[in-house]
Design a protein around this motif. Structure first.
Motif, PDB file in Angstrom:
ATOM      1  N   MET A  75       0.965  -1.351  -0.147  1.00 14.07           N
ATOM      2  CA  MET A  75       0.103   0.122   0.094  1.00 14.07           C
ATOM      3  C   MET A  75       0.488   1.241   0.073  1.00 14.07           C
ATOM      4  O   MET A  75      -0.398   2.092  -0.005  1.00 14.07           O
ATOM      5  CB  MET A  75      -0.551  -0.037   1.164  1.00 14.07           C
ATOM      6  N   GLY A  76       1.876   1.440   0.371  1.00 16.70           N
ATOM      7  CA  GLY A  76       2.951   2.481   0.304  1.00 16.70           C
ATOM      8  C   GLY A  76       3.874   2.844   1.726  1.00 16.70           C
ATOM      9  O   GLY A  76       4.500   4.248   1.992  1.00 16.70           O
ATOM     10  N   PHE A  77       2.718   1.899   2.526  1.00 15.53           N
ATOM     11  CA  PHE A  77       4.124   2.045   4.145  1.00 15.53           C
ATOM     12  C   PHE A  77       5.100   1.460   3.638  1.00 15.53           C
ATOM     13  O   PHE A  77       5.862   0.856   2.988  1.00 15.53           O
ATOM     14  CB  PHE A  77       3.188   1.057   5.182  1.00 15.53           C
ATOM     15  N   THR A  78       6.135   2.239   4.629  1.00 17.65           N
ATOM     16  CA  THR A  78       7.420   2.028   4.295  1.00 17.65           C
ATOM     17  C   THR A  78       7.945   1.406   5.617  1.00 17.65           C
ATOM     18  O   THR A  78       8.979   1.094   5.570  1.00 17.65           O
ATOM     19  CB  THR A  78       8.350   3.461   4.744  1.00 17.65           C
ATOM     20  N   VAL A  99      16.357  -1.254 -15.738  1.00 21.72           N
ATOM     21  CA  VAL A  99      15.006   0.077 -15.836  1.00 21.72           C
ATOM     22  C   VAL A  99      15.698   1.026 -15.845  1.00 21.72           C
ATOM     23  O   VAL A  99      14.967   2.287 -17.015  1.00 21.72           O
ATOM     24  CB  VAL A  99      14.154   0.216 -14.939  1.00 21.72           C
ATOM     25  N   ILE A 100      16.413   1.735 -14.338  1.00 26.19           N
ATOM     26  CA  ILE A 100      17.194   3.440 -14.649  1.00 26.19           C
ATOM     27  C   ILE A 100      17.971   3.320 -16.436  1.00 26.19           C
ATOM     28  O   ILE A 100      18.113   4.234 -17.005  1.00 26.19           O
ATOM     29  CB  ILE A 100      17.575   4.046 -13.166  1.00 26.19           C
ATOM     30  N   GLU A 101      18.601   1.934 -16.400  1.00 29.04           N
ATOM     31  CA  GLU A 101      20.111   2.452 -17.406  1.00 29.04           C
ATOM     32  C   GLU A 101      19.365   2.695 -18.174  1.00 29.04           C
ATOM     33  O   GLU A 101      19.637   2.806 -19.193  1.00 29.04           O
ATOM     34  CB  GLU A 101      20.315   0.901 -17.118  1.00 29.04           C
ATOM     35  N   ALA A 102      18.066   2.212 -19.019  1.00 32.48           N
ATOM     36  CA  ALA A 102      17.012   1.859 -19.765  1.00 32.48           C
ATOM     37  C   ALA A 102      17.124   2.742 -20.157  1.00 32.48           C
ATOM     38  O   ALA A 102      17.055   3.652 -21.444  1.00 32.48           O
ATOM     39  CB  ALA A 102      16.190   0.479 -20.429  1.00 32.48           C
ATOM     40  N   TYR A 103      16.041   3.387 -19.073  1.00 32.20           N
ATOM     41  CA  TYR A 103      15.475   4.985 -19.581  1.00 32.20           C
ATOM     42  C   TYR A 103      16.954   5.852 -19.450  1.00 32.20           C
ATOM     43  O   TYR A 103      16.681   6.658 -20.862  1.00 32.20           O
ATOM     44  CB  TYR A 103      15.089   5.643 -18.008  1.00 32.20           C
ATOM     45  N   ILE A 120      10.653  -7.943   5.106  1.00 34.85           N
ATOM     46  CA  ILE A 120       9.843  -7.084   3.982  1.00 34.85           C
ATOM     47  C   ILE A 120      10.251  -6.155   3.934  1.00 34.85           C
ATOM     48  O   ILE A 120       9.104  -5.348   2.412  1.00 34.85           O
ATOM     49  CB  ILE A 120       8.589  -7.339   5.105  1.00 34.85           C
ATOM     50  N   PHE A 121      10.647  -5.177   4.699  1.00 35.27           N
ATOM     51  CA  PHE A 121      10.738  -3.687   3.900  1.00 35.27           C
ATOM     52  C   PHE A 121      11.666  -3.322   3.652  1.00 35.27           C
ATOM     53  O   PHE A 121      11.826  -1.879   3.471  1.00 35.27           O
ATOM     54  CB  PHE A 121       9.898  -2.495   5.490  1.00 35.27           C
ATOM     55  N   SER A 122      12.624  -3.906   3.130  1.00 33.50           N
ATOM     56  CA  SER A 122      14.063  -4.373   2.167  1.00 33.50           C
ATOM     57  C   SER A 122      13.709  -4.626   0.935  1.00 33.50           C
ATOM     58  O   SER A 122      13.345  -5.898   0.930  1.00 33.50           O
ATOM     59  CB  SER A 122      15.012  -5.198   3.292  1.00 33.50           C
ATOM     60  N   PRO A 123      14.475  -3.494  -0.323  1.00 30.71           N
ATOM     61  CA  PRO A 123      14.062  -3.840  -1.548  1.00 30.71           C
ATOM     62  C   PRO A 123      14.848  -5.219  -1.532  1.00 30.71           C
ATOM     63  O   PRO A 123      16.008  -5.255  -0.492  1.00 30.71           O
ATOM     64  CB  PRO A 123      13.904  -3.261  -2.439  1.00 30.71           C
ATOM     65  N   VAL A 153       7.543   4.768 -13.445  1.00 34.35           N
ATOM     66  CA  VAL A 153       8.495   3.825 -13.212  1.00 34.35           C
ATOM     67  C   VAL A 153       9.420   4.013 -12.864  1.00 34.35           C
ATOM     68  O   VAL A 153      10.077   3.770 -11.661  1.00 34.35           O
ATOM     69  CB  VAL A 153       8.786   2.572 -14.410  1.00 34.35           C
ATOM     70  N   VAL A 154      10.052   4.904 -13.386  1.00 36.20           N
ATOM     71  CA  VAL A 154      11.756   5.236 -12.898  1.00 36.20           C
ATOM     72  C   VAL A 154      11.652   5.733 -11.334  1.00 36.20           C
ATOM     73  O   VAL A 154      12.457   5.705 -10.249  1.00 36.20           O
ATOM     74  CB  VAL A 154      12.395   6.157 -13.865  1.00 36.20           C
ATOM     75  N   ARG A 155      10.732   6.631 -10.925  1.00 35.10           N
ATOM     76  CA  ARG A 155      10.402   7.578  -9.659  1.00 35.10           C
ATOM     77  C   ARG A 155      10.604   5.958  -8.662  1.00 35.10           C
ATOM     78  O   ARG A 155      11.136   6.189  -7.850  1.00 35.10           O
ATOM     79  CB  ARG A 155       8.981   8.217  -9.806  1.00 35.10           C
ATOM     80  N   ALA A 156       9.503   5.483  -9.297  1.00 30.75           N
ATOM     81  CA  ALA A 156       8.853   4.265  -7.901  1.00 30.75           C
ATOM     82  C   ALA A 156      10.726   3.283  -8.120  1.00 30.75           C
ATOM     83  O   ALA A 156      10.875   2.710  -6.836  1.00 30.75           O
ATOM     84  CB  ALA A 156       8.166   3.254  -8.613  1.00 30.75           C
ATOM     85  N   MET A 157      11.433   3.460  -8.946  1.00 32.37           N
ATOM     86  CA  MET A 157      12.479   2.097  -8.540  1.00 32.37           C
ATOM     87  C   MET A 157      13.389   3.510  -7.914  1.00 32.37           C
ATOM     88  O   MET A 157      14.284   2.797  -7.674  1.00 32.37           O
ATOM     89  CB  MET A 157      12.889   1.901 -10.245  1.00 32.37           C
ATOM     90  N   ARG A 158      13.900   4.496  -8.445  1.00 30.76           N
ATOM     91  CA  ARG A 158      14.198   5.000  -7.704  1.00 30.76           C
ATOM     92  C   ARG A 158      14.079   5.403  -5.829  1.00 30.76           C
ATOM     93  O   ARG A 158      15.726   5.118  -5.843  1.00 30.76           O
ATOM     94  CB  ARG A 158      14.486   6.975  -8.107  1.00 30.76           C
ATOM     95  N   ARG A 159      13.025   4.899  -5.670  1.00 28.95           N
ATOM     96  CA  ARG A 159      12.774   4.671  -4.504  1.00 28.95           C
ATOM     97  C   ARG A 159      12.996   3.879  -4.031  1.00 28.95           C
ATOM     98  O   ARG A 159      14.010   3.826  -2.884  1.00 28.95           O
ATOM     99  CB  ARG A 159      10.643   5.209  -4.613  1.00 28.95           C
ATOM    100  N   ALA A 160      13.053   2.755  -4.916  1.00 37.03           N
ATOM    101  CA  ALA A 160      13.316   1.318  -3.681  1.00 37.03           C
ATOM    102  C   ALA A 160      15.574   1.204  -3.649  1.00 37.03           C
ATOM    103  O   ALA A 160      15.262   0.832  -2.617  1.00 37.03           O
ATOM    104  CB  ALA A 160      13.267   0.078  -5.037  1.00 37.03           C
ATOM    105  N   LEU A 161      15.644   1.605  -4.301  1.00 30.08           N
ATOM    106  CA  LEU A 161      16.880   1.896  -4.740  1.00 30.08           C
ATOM    107  C   LEU A 161      17.909   2.860  -3.620  1.00 30.08           C
ATOM    108  O   LEU A 161      18.375   2.457  -2.980  1.00 30.08           O
ATOM    109  CB  LEU A 161      18.525   2.778  -6.298  1.00 30.08           C
ATOM    110  N   ALA A 162      16.900   4.107  -3.039  1.00 34.25           N
ATOM    111  CA  ALA A 162      17.158   4.679  -2.059  1.00 34.25           C
ATOM    112  C   ALA A 162      17.116   3.917  -0.408  1.00 34.25           C
ATOM    113  O   ALA A 162      18.107   4.201  -0.563  1.00 34.25           O
ATOM    114  CB  ALA A 162      15.785   6.719  -1.849  1.00 34.25           C
ATOM    115  N   ILE A 163      15.965   3.173  -0.736  1.00 36.28           N
ATOM    116  CA  ILE A 163      15.884   2.484   0.337  1.00 36.28           C
ATOM    117  C   ILE A 163      17.297   0.881   0.677  1.00 36.28           C
ATOM    118  O   ILE A 163      18.006   0.809   1.449  1.00 36.28           O
ATOM    119  CB  ILE A 163      14.712   1.845   0.555  1.00 36.28           C
TER     120      ILE A 163
END
Ligand code: GLV
Ligand code: MG
Length: 292
Positions: free
Chosen positions: A217-220, A250-254, A236-239, A273-283
């Motif tokens: 749902m978006g909880f961190t 994804v980011i490389e392709a973009y 569970i909260f770690s990518p 999609v890139v924003r969501a992936m950047r968020r996962a990488l930031a975590i």
């Protein structure tokens, strides 16, 4: 004292509550895997022991000898009550800025601003605030509460009190609207959002199920009431490795496409999609920084 702040940005997947009166449990809580440990002066302490708990817990909050790498926080009593106001004033009298305060039963942005102003007056610039959304009024005002002070970095979803007020069960479906509203409010202000602890300590499968649903749902992160709940929450909260590898691709392709849109494995990759992936990488980066 705070491994996450000393070596990287704060990581907030797990928040372990430890009862204020049980100072004997603090060291163990702090040296476990929890990203944050919150000494509880509110519902984890019976009314007759509130003053004793406060007197013991405040010095312990600052006691470096307790060790451990978790970030420290204290849940004071509701700021609209005498006991809560005295908790805050006792912290001001103590003379050291608490790292973080968790404010229960907040119902308006003004209440947060009063606390922030009292902390300003005490010269406690570093103190961060976390707010619990756990009443109907708080849920209504959640967007404004989230944005009430730049000291706030985290919102908690207080399902126990909220369901008691609603007269609902604690089932996932019964609180779906309320959780969605908390996600909306927290994300609008860029806050981390922590879900209620699971009360059945022995039910690991139930804990994992709820944590996964919250994560989707978006909880961190998710709170815990026993150290045994922390490792599954952190996981569970770690990518996972697969998500991290996919995010990098994804980011490389973009970035290589230069056209604002790319194709990866037959799927279109655009900015969201890139924003969501950047968020996962930031975590993932925060986790790496915290474990170096
Ligand atoms: C937390 O404080 C809750 O009421 O769930
Ligand atoms: Mg509560």
């Amino acid at each position: 004292m705070d491994k996450h702040n000393s070596s990287g940005p704060a990581l907030r997947r797990s928040l372990l509550f430890t009862p204020g009166l049980r100072t004997d449990r603090y060291a163990k809580a702090l040296s476990g895997a929890a990203d944050m440990v919150c000494i509880d002066l509110e519902d984890g302490v019976a009314p007759d022991f509130k003053i004793e708990a406060r007197d013991k817990a405040i010095p312990a909050l600052f006691d470096a000898a307790l060790g451990g790498g978790a970030a420290r926080a204290m849940r004071i009593n509701p700021i609209k009550t005498q006991i809560g106001m005295r908790d805050l004033l006792a912290l001001c009298d103590f003379g050291s800025a608490p790292p973080a305060l968790l404010l229960p039963k907040i119902e308006s942005p003004e209440e947060v601003r009063w606390v922030a102003e009292i902390l300003d007056e005490a010269g406690y610039a570093p103190t961060r605030l976390m707010v619990i959304i756990e009443t109907g009024r708080a849920l209504e005002a959640a967007l404004d509460i989230a944005a009430a002070s730049s000291r706030i970095d985290t919102m908690l979803f207080g399902a126990a009190d909220l369901s008691a007020e609603f007269g609902s069960t604690l089932d996932w479906e019964a609180l779906h609207y309320a959780r969605s509203r908390a996600v909306h409010a927290a994300s609008s202000a860029g806050l981390d959002l922590i879900d209620v602890p699971s009360l059945d300590i022995k039910d690991e499968e139930g804990l994992k199920r709820e944590a996964r649903l919250a994560q989707r749902m978006g909880f961190t992160g998710k709170a815990a009431i026993h150290p045994i709940q922390v490792p599954p929450i952190n996981e569970i909260f770690s990518p996972d490795a697969e998500t991290i590898a996919f995010a990098r691709r994804v980011i490389e392709a973009y970035e290589e496409s230069h056209a604002g849109v790319a194709l990866l494995d037959g799927k279109v990759v655009e900015m969201p999609v890139v924003r969501a992936m950047r968020r996962a990488l930031a975590i993932a980066d925060k986790i790496a920084a915290g474990t170096q």
